[in-house]
Design an enzyme around this catalytic site. Structure first.
Site, PDB file in Angstrom:
ATOM      1  N   PRO A 286       3.749   1.676   5.368  1.00 31.53           N
ATOM      2  CA  PRO A 286       4.219   3.062   5.246  1.00 31.53           C
ATOM      3  C   PRO A 286       5.255   3.253   4.139  1.00 31.53           C
ATOM      4  O   PRO A 286       5.523   4.380   3.730  1.00 31.53           O
ATOM      5  CB  PRO A 286       4.808   3.370   6.631  1.00 31.53           C
ATOM      6  CG  PRO A 286       5.077   2.046   7.235  1.00 31.53           C
ATOM      7  CD  PRO A 286       4.057   1.106   6.685  1.00 31.53           C
TER       8      PRO A 286
ATOM      9  N   GLU B 127       6.908  -4.679  14.012  1.00 34.58           N
ATOM     10  CA  GLU B 127       7.938  -3.876  13.352  1.00 34.58           C
ATOM     11  C   GLU B 127       7.840  -3.909  11.833  1.00 34.58           C
ATOM     12  O   GLU B 127       8.237  -2.985  11.149  1.00 34.58           O
ATOM     13  CB  GLU B 127       9.328  -4.375  13.786  1.00 34.58           C
ATOM     14  CG  GLU B 127      10.487  -3.530  13.279  1.00 34.58           C
ATOM     15  CD  GLU B 127      10.456  -2.111  13.843  1.00 34.58           C
ATOM     16  OE1 GLU B 127      11.037  -1.214  13.216  1.00 34.58           O
ATOM     17  OE2 GLU B 127       9.858  -1.904  14.923  1.00 34.58           O
TER      18      GLU B 127
ATOM     19  N   ARG C  58     -17.374   3.149  -2.352  1.00 38.14           N
ATOM     20  CA  ARG C  58     -18.279   4.248  -2.714  1.00 38.14           C
ATOM     21  C   ARG C  58     -18.262   4.520  -4.224  1.00 38.14           C
ATOM     22  O   ARG C  58     -19.163   5.179  -4.747  1.00 38.14           O
ATOM     23  CB  ARG C  58     -17.928   5.516  -1.940  1.00 38.14           C
ATOM     24  CG  ARG C  58     -16.581   6.112  -2.312  1.00 38.14           C
ATOM     25  CD  ARG C  58     -16.204   7.254  -1.380  1.00 38.14           C
ATOM     26  NE  ARG C  58     -17.236   8.285  -1.310  1.00 38.14           N
ATOM     27  CZ  ARG C  58     -17.388   9.238  -2.208  1.00 38.14           C
ATOM     28  NH1 ARG C  58     -16.575   9.305  -3.249  1.00 38.14           N
ATOM     29  NH2 ARG C  58     -18.343  10.141  -2.070  1.00 38.14           N
TER      30      ARG C  58
ATOM     31  N   ASP D  69     -16.508  14.760  -6.714  1.00 35.07           N
ATOM     32  CA  ASP D  69     -15.736  14.833  -5.480  1.00 35.07           C
ATOM     33  C   ASP D  69     -14.391  15.501  -5.691  1.00 35.07           C
ATOM     34  O   ASP D  69     -13.838  15.496  -6.808  1.00 35.07           O
ATOM     35  CB  ASP D  69     -15.469  13.420  -4.929  1.00 35.07           C
ATOM     36  CG  ASP D  69     -16.701  12.837  -4.271  1.00 35.07           C
ATOM     37  OD1 ASP D  69     -17.565  13.607  -3.856  1.00 35.07           O
ATOM     38  OD2 ASP D  69     -16.776  11.604  -4.176  1.00 35.07           O
TER      39      ASP D  69
END
Length: 247
Positions: free
Chosen positions: A90, A117, A155, A170
């Site tokens: 994160p 953690e 992809r 896209d």
């Protein structure tokens, strides 16, 4: 492309990597997947992969030894001199289509999926080439994030999608969101496909798609336009919409 994924829960990847487009890419020989349980590399009788953080605090931290040894092992079978080692975290760089396109040209990618953690900082400092976050939220582990990133990369590999133009058109690939799409029937429950798409005039259709792509981006993701270079015609469209909005 070779993709190694280090995870404590390799079974999570079975349905994702071996279904749909990701499975077809592997069957075509465009990509090879290898999911490694790095607990297998942990030392000691109990194969412990985590421990309490120095200095105290909540949660457990992944130990460096199992991760280092697992990465060393998968690198032995690499055809690349410098495989990219990607930490799902994160705290990492916000993932974008541009990053997907950058990674799609690599020969070998190694993903590290954490739990608990966090990671011992030496993993981040000594092993990793890239840190990636798929958004400003926290997941239980890095597995789901790695699945998202792998899908977005595979992809883009040559001959994986049926239509080579698909990834080019896209959303985000051009810097804008994709224009609206329609298919048969031309009228459904009283709702009609825009006449211009039925006109057969390719120049006008392309212009409509360009305008609607810009309009959708302006309405839904105006932040994307801050770094997008508008043509004079596109600027005139935006000015027109702004006047309509303010009137």
């Amino acid at each position: 492309m070779k993709i190694d994924i280090l995870s404590l829960f390799p079974e999570m990847f079975e349905g994702v990597l071996y279904s749909s487009m990701l499975k077809k890419a592997a069957e075509k020989g465009k990509v090879e997947y290898n999911v490694v349980n790095f607990r297998d590399y942990a030392e000691g009788k109990h194969k412990t992969v985590d421990d309490y953080p120095y200095g105290g605090g909540a949660g457990m931290v992944l130990k460096p030894q199992p991760v280092f040894d697992a990465v060393d092992e998968v690198k032995k079978n690499s055809s690349s001199r410098s495989p990219r080692v990607i930490l799902m975290c994160p705290q990492g760089e916000r993932y974008t289509q541009k990053k997907a396109e950058e990674l799609a040209v690599e020969e070998h990618l190694i993903f590290i999926c954490g739990h608990y953690e966090g990671y011992d900082e030496r993993i981040r400092e000594q092993l990793v080439t890239d840190e990636i976050s798929i958004g400003d939220f926290v997941l239980t582990g890095g597995e789901l994030g790695a699945m998202v990133v792998v899908d977005s990369i595979v992809r883009l590999l040559p001959d994986v999608l049926g239509n080579e133009a698909s990834p080019v058109l896209d959303s985000f690939s051009s810097g804008l969101l994709e224009h609206p799409q329609y298919t048969r029937p031309a009228e459904f429950r009283g709702f009609k496909v825009p006449d211009i798409l039925l006109s057969g005039n390719h120049r006008l259709v392309d212009e409509w798609r360009d305008k609607e792509s810009l309009r959708r981006t302006w309405e839904r993701r105006p932040d994307l336009l801050e770094q997008y270079s508008l043509t004079e015609r596109q600027k005139s469209w935006v000015n027109e919409w702004e006047k309509e909005r303010d009137s």
